[in-house]
Design an enzyme around this catalytic site. Sequence first.
Site, PDB file in Angstrom:
ATOM      1  N   ASN A   1       0.859  -1.185   0.000  1.00  0.00           N
ATOM      2  CA  ASN A   1       0.000   0.000   0.000  1.00  0.00           C
ATOM      3  C   ASN A   1       0.899   1.241   0.000  1.00  0.00           C
ATOM      4  O   ASN A   1       1.465   1.594   1.025  1.00  0.00           O
ATOM      5  CB  ASN A   1      -0.900  -0.032   1.246  1.00  0.00           C
ATOM      6  CG  ASN A   1      -1.770   1.202   1.354  1.00  0.00           C
ATOM      7  OD1 ASN A   1      -1.876   1.983   0.405  1.00  0.00           O
ATOM      8  ND2 ASN A   1      -2.398   1.380   2.509  1.00  0.00           N
TER       9      ASN A   1
ATOM     10  N   HIS B   1      -9.808   1.348   4.542  1.00  0.00           N
ATOM     11  CA  HIS B   1      -8.511   1.508   5.211  1.00  0.00           C
ATOM     12  C   HIS B   1      -8.667   2.496   6.374  1.00  0.00           C
ATOM     13  O   HIS B   1      -9.422   3.461   6.271  1.00  0.00           O
ATOM     14  CB  HIS B   1      -7.466   2.016   4.218  1.00  0.00           C
ATOM     15  CG  HIS B   1      -6.091   2.009   4.807  1.00  0.00           C
ATOM     16  ND1 HIS B   1      -5.645   3.017   5.610  1.00  0.00           N
ATOM     17  CD2 HIS B   1      -5.109   1.085   4.753  1.00  0.00           C
ATOM     18  CE1 HIS B   1      -4.419   2.713   6.026  1.00  0.00           C
ATOM     19  NE2 HIS B   1      -4.070   1.559   5.518  1.00  0.00           N
TER      20      HIS B   1
ATOM     21  N   LYS C   1       0.006   4.311  -0.407  1.00  0.00           N
ATOM     22  CA  LYS C   1      -0.646   5.517   0.145  1.00  0.00           C
ATOM     23  C   LYS C   1      -0.376   6.716  -0.776  1.00  0.00           C
ATOM     24  O   LYS C   1      -0.365   6.547  -1.991  1.00  0.00           O
ATOM     25  CB  LYS C   1      -0.175   5.754   1.582  1.00  0.00           C
ATOM     26  CG  LYS C   1      -0.288   4.475   2.415  1.00  0.00           C
ATOM     27  CD  LYS C   1      -0.077   4.675   3.878  1.00  0.00           C
ATOM     28  CE  LYS C   1      -0.217   3.328   4.598  1.00  0.00           C
ATOM     29  NZ  LYS C   1      -0.184   3.454   6.026  1.00  0.00           N
TER      30      LYS C   1
ATOM     31  N   GLU D   1      -5.887  -4.791  10.382  1.00  0.00           N
ATOM     32  CA  GLU D   1      -4.911  -3.728  10.566  1.00  0.00           C
ATOM     33  C   GLU D   1      -5.277  -2.919  11.805  1.00  0.00           C
ATOM     34  O   GLU D   1      -6.062  -1.964  11.718  1.00  0.00           O
ATOM     35  CB  GLU D   1      -4.911  -2.793   9.352  1.00  0.00           C
ATOM     36  CG  GLU D   1      -4.473  -3.445   8.071  1.00  0.00           C
ATOM     37  CD  GLU D   1      -3.802  -2.442   7.150  1.00  0.00           C
ATOM     38  OE1 GLU D   1      -2.650  -2.687   6.769  1.00  0.00           O
ATOM     39  OE2 GLU D   1      -4.407  -1.414   6.835  1.00  0.00           O
TER      40      GLU D   1
ATOM     41  N   SER E   1       2.887  -1.654  10.491  1.00  0.00           N
ATOM     42  CA  SER E   1       4.316  -1.635  10.825  1.00  0.00           C
ATOM     43  C   SER E   1       5.030  -2.953  10.529  1.00  0.00           C
ATOM     44  O   SER E   1       5.920  -3.363  11.273  1.00  0.00           O
ATOM     45  CB  SER E   1       4.519  -1.213  12.284  1.00  0.00           C
ATOM     46  OG  SER E   1       4.060   0.115  12.477  1.00  0.00           O
TER      47      SER E   1
ATOM     48  N   GLU F   1      -6.981   4.877   7.398  1.00  0.00           N
ATOM     49  CA  GLU F   1      -6.754   6.300   7.093  1.00  0.00           C
ATOM     50  C   GLU F   1      -7.976   6.903   6.400  1.00  0.00           C
ATOM     51  O   GLU F   1      -8.290   8.077   6.584  1.00  0.00           O
ATOM     52  CB  GLU F   1      -5.471   6.456   6.254  1.00  0.00           C
ATOM     53  CG  GLU F   1      -4.241   6.278   7.135  1.00  0.00           C
ATOM     54  CD  GLU F   1      -3.051   5.644   6.452  1.00  0.00           C
ATOM     55  OE1 GLU F   1      -2.980   5.649   5.214  1.00  0.00           O
ATOM     56  OE2 GLU F   1      -2.172   5.121   7.177  1.00  0.00           O
TER      57      GLU F   1
ATOM     58  N   GLY G   1       1.785   2.522  10.796  1.00  0.00           N
ATOM     59  CA  GLY G   1       2.715   3.636  10.658  1.00  0.00           C
ATOM     60  C   GLY G   1       3.355   4.094  11.948  1.00  0.00           C
ATOM     61  O   GLY G   1       3.916   5.189  12.017  1.00  0.00           O
TER      62      GLY G   1
HETATM   63  P1  PGA Z   1       2.447   0.592   7.641  1.00  0.00           P
HETATM   64  O1  PGA Z   1       1.023   0.727   6.879  1.00  0.00           O
HETATM   65  O2  PGA Z   1       3.055  -0.718   7.151  1.00  0.00           O
HETATM   66  O3  PGA Z   1       3.231   1.789   7.192  1.00  0.00           O
HETATM   67  O4  PGA Z   1       2.166   0.563   9.093  1.00  0.00           O
HETATM   68  C1  PGA Z   1       0.195  -0.381   6.677  1.00  0.00           C
HETATM   69  C2  PGA Z   1      -1.100   0.047   6.066  1.00  0.00           C
HETATM   70  O5  PGA Z   1      -1.608   1.118   6.402  1.00  0.00           O
HETATM   71  O6  PGA Z   1      -1.666  -0.669   5.212  1.00  0.00           O
END
Ligand code: PGA
Length: 243
Positions: free
Chosen positions: A6, A91, A8, A163, A206, A93, A169
Amino acid sequence: MIFAANWKMHKTQGEAAAFFDAFLKKSLPQDDRFIFFPPFTALQEVVKLLQKTPIFVGAQNVYFEREGAFTGEVSVAMVRELGVRFCLVGHSERRHIFGELNAWMGKKVAAVLEGGLVPIYCVGETKEERAQGATERVLAEQLEAALSPLRTFSADSFVIAYEPVWAIGTGSACPPKEAGRQAAWIKEWFQARGVATPIEVLYGGSVSPTNAAAFLKEPGISGLLVGGASLDPEKFYAVIASQ
Ligand code: PGA
């Protein structure tokens, strides 16, 4: 295993091309599936770059209406025409920064399925919800919201990404055993609703080259959804090669 990247809001078309210049030189395990989720503006370029490879391309989001006065939104048909096969839905976000409601999730998942794409539906609890021991209630609400409007669906047309919001993140991933437990719980949720084939559940939050192997060893986990560590071809390959 499924390895999903992903990206983003990262990478222009040129940056995506530079990534695949390096990444496509690596030899990828034949039994695994790979899906990249670039931003909308790089989708067409990435589909072109991956044409002669078995790697899939996905969209990070779509709106559920077919067309209309929805400034800034993109429909399933628009991304499908580019060669996109998967779509992230819900997601964290999208939910927490852009205010997407649980109530939209059923419509989004239905639109993605109707449009012939495979939804990767993201679920996960916040730090507070976890501290209150409310994880399973939250997961159940999110699963109900997306799936109750559907009459039937088969396990091979649907993927779930577990998630936890607090792990995304932040550099502090969910303990692999806990992620494995939640993935197993999600699989049971589907079985209790008559979906015989076990649904595939990815872990995301992460993931790094150093912790990936521990998640992939969990029996309930079918792959990883990787954000930060998927932006660099060496790091993402190290995640894949860690199994
Ligand atoms: P991250 O993001 O690996 O940077 O924590 C994962 C995601 O949001 O799909």
